[in-house]
Design an enzyme around this catalytic site. Sequence first.
Site, short mmCIF file in Angstrom:
data_model
loop_
_atom_site.label_atom_id
_atom_site.label_comp_id
_atom_site.label_asym_id
_atom_site.label_seq_id
_atom_site.Cartn_x
_atom_site.Cartn_y
_atom_site.Cartn_z
N SER A 119 0.55 -1.70 0.39
CA SER A 119 0.27 0.22 -0.24
C SER A 119 0.84 1.04 -0.27
O SER A 119 0.14 2.09 -0.21
CB SER A 119 -1.20 0.08 1.34
OG SER A 119 -0.53 -0.25 2.45
N HIS A 140 -1.46 -2.68 -6.60
CA HIS A 140 -2.26 -2.50 -5.18
C HIS A 140 -3.87 -2.30 -5.52
O HIS A 140 -4.53 -1.42 -6.02
CB HIS A 140 -2.00 -0.57 -4.51
CG HIS A 140 -2.16 -0.45 -3.38
ND1 HIS A 140 -2.62 1.43 -3.28
CD2 HIS A 140 -2.90 -0.95 -2.86
CE1 HIS A 140 -3.24 0.74 -2.22
NE2 HIS A 140 -2.82 0.20 -1.70
N GLU A 152 -4.04 0.03 -9.11
CA GLU A 152 -3.41 1.30 -8.84
C GLU A 152 -2.38 0.74 -9.27
O GLU A 152 -1.75 -0.24 -8.08
CB GLU A 152 -3.35 1.68 -7.54
CG GLU A 152 -2.49 3.63 -7.25
CD GLU A 152 -2.38 3.99 -5.72
OE1 GLU A 152 -2.51 3.19 -5.21
OE2 GLU A 152 -1.93 4.93 -6.34
N ASN A 190 -3.17 6.24 -1.23
CA ASN A 190 -2.89 6.65 0.86
C ASN A 190 -2.40 7.91 0.65
O ASN A 190 -2.68 8.68 1.57
CB ASN A 190 -2.31 5.08 0.81
CG ASN A 190 -2.87 4.51 1.46
OD1 ASN A 190 -3.95 4.11 1.80
ND2 ASN A 190 -2.52 3.33 0.74
N1 CAA Z 1 -15.80 -9.04 0.80
C1 CAA Z 1 -17.15 -9.61 0.02
N2 CAA Z 1 -17.47 -8.38 -0.22
C2 CAA Z 1 -18.24 -7.67 0.14
C3 CAA Z 1 -17.63 -7.15 1.75
C4 CAA Z 1 -15.93 -8.01 1.72
N3 CAA Z 1 -15.20 -8.26 3.46
N4 CAA Z 1 -18.31 -6.10 1.93
C5 CAA Z 1 -19.50 -6.40 1.84
N5 CAA Z 1 -19.32 -6.96 0.77
C6 CAA Z 1 -20.43 -6.81 -0.53
C7 CAA Z 1 -21.31 -7.36 -0.64
O1 CAA Z 1 -21.65 -8.16 -0.70
C8 CAA Z 1 -22.88 -7.09 -0.95
O2 CAA Z 1 -22.75 -6.57 -2.44
P1 CAA Z 1 -23.98 -6.74 -3.26
O3 CAA Z 1 -24.37 -5.30 -3.77
O4 CAA Z 1 -23.55 -7.66 -4.62
O5 CAA Z 1 -25.29 -7.61 -2.31
C9 CAA Z 1 -21.56 -5.31 -1.41
O6 CAA Z 1 -20.47 -5.26 -1.23
C10 CAA Z 1 -22.54 -3.90 -0.79
O7 CAA Z 1 -22.13 -4.79 1.04
P2 CAA Z 1 -23.25 -3.83 1.48
O8 CAA Z 1 -24.33 -3.61 1.26
O9 CAA Z 1 -23.37 -4.73 3.32
O10 CAA Z 1 -22.73 -2.48 2.06
P3 CAA Z 1 -22.15 -1.43 1.71
O11 CAA Z 1 -23.21 -1.15 -0.05
O12 CAA Z 1 -22.36 -0.55 3.14
O13 CAA Z 1 -21.03 -1.59 1.34
C11 CAA Z 1 -18.26 -1.30 1.37
C12 CAA Z 1 -19.42 -1.86 1.85
C13 CAA Z 1 -18.47 -1.94 -0.06
C14 CAA Z 1 -17.61 -2.08 2.17
C15 CAA Z 1 -19.00 0.53 1.45
O14 CAA Z 1 -19.54 0.90 2.55
C16 CAA Z 1 -17.47 0.96 0.70
O15 CAA Z 1 -17.66 0.93 0.26
N6 CAA Z 1 -16.69 1.40 1.73
C17 CAA Z 1 -15.25 2.15 1.49
C18 CAA Z 1 -14.41 0.80 0.94
C19 CAA Z 1 -12.57 1.68 0.67
O16 CAA Z 1 -12.99 3.03 1.12
N7 CAA Z 1 -12.22 0.51 0.51
C20 CAA Z 1 -10.36 1.48 0.68
C21 CAA Z 1 -10.16 0.85 1.90
S1 CAA Z 1 -8.35 1.67 0.86
C22 CAA Z 1 -7.63 0.70 1.13
O17 CAA Z 1 -8.18 -0.56 0.31
C23 CAA Z 1 -6.34 1.03 0.07
C24 CAA Z 1 -4.97 0.60 1.39
O18 CAA Z 1 -3.34 0.86 1.01
C25 CAA Z 1 -5.43 1.23 3.34
#
Ligand code: CAA
Length: 283
Positions: A119, A140, A152, A190
């Site tokens: 990351s 990434h 990324e 990030n």
């Molecule tokens: N694995 C697989 N699928 C998942 C999951 C997981 N851990 N969590 C949620 N899902 C799926 C659900 O099954 C659902 O699928 P369908 O639409 O097909 O039914 C979909 O995602 C939406 O889930 P929910 O309805 O339960 O919840 P939500 O609408 O709140 O979405 C989320 C959950 C997708 C996590 C959303 O909250 C989101 O986009 N959050 C921000 C995530 C983000 O910013 N990620 C980047 C982090 S930074 C990073 O990763 C880089 C780094 O280097 C730190």
Amino acid sequence: MEIKKVMVIGAGQMGSGIAQVCAQAGYEVLLNDIKDEFVDRGLGNINKNLNRQVEKGRLTEAERDSVLNRIIASVQLEDAADVDLVIEAAVENMEIKSKIFAQLDEITPSHAILATNTSSLPITEIAAVTKRPEKVIGMHFMNPVPVMKLIEVIRGLATSDEVYEAIESMSHKLNKTPVEVNDFPGFVANRILMPMINEAIYTVYEGVATPEAVDEVMKLGMNHPMGPLTLADFIGLDTCLYIMETLHEGFGDDKYRPCPLLRKYVKAGWLGKKSGRGFYQYN
Ligand code: CAA
């Protein structure tokens, strides 16, 4: 540069997600970790995710089984002797990654591409431990990997155009969108995300608002799917601190200084969702 067989190193949340999307796209996948129990846990996560897709009618049971059959468990790096690509998603530690890449350079065929899901660690420095820096690249993925569209794709100083294009084309096959980025601290994702999270933590630290209020403002006011503190808990507060420290060290600018409250929580073992407590409590 045809990619057919992939080894994913690290069967944690990111590694198992990467293995799943690769297998769903038809690649043969070796899921590697240092212990059987870690690989089993990763396979369990994949199984759970695929079963959810079956329940939602998006995947048949036969398709699920063929995806699972494309994933082979591995606890030895030597299993990478016939792969075309390795995607490393082990712990964020330069010493460990350098050791893995030096070994992979010996084990994998000369045509193999060595990618890292780091990351924020420098791709150029990881590449320098190998005799094939032109075949080392950053891939990434974002968490949760099966859901998030972005990859990324980070070019190290020596990454060749041919290797970049092979990874760009594979990213499309994974049904993801690759975005080309150069190798500087925190890349793009990030460098922008973490200072926002850090500022949200300062906002709580300075008593401007509660975590709930900060998250509500960003969710309702900016249409973010999660507020920054919920997101920090989801990513892991130790990971957030590590990335802030990498930015701070890499740029030497005070604007990347980690908030003392973030340090305090990490020292207390409040690492977010995975430890049961962070800015919020989880059970
Ligand atoms: N694995 C697989 N699928 C998942 C999951 C997981 N851990 N969590 C949620 N899902 C799926 C659900 O099954 C659902 O699928 P369908 O639409 O097909 O039914 C979909 O995602 C939406 O889930 P929910 O309805 O339960 O919840 P939500 O609408 O709140 O979405 C989320 C959950 C997708 C996590 C959303 O909250 C989101 O986009 N959050 C921000 C995530 C983000 O910013 N990620 C980047 C982090 S930074 C990073 O990763 C880089 C780094 O280097 C730190």
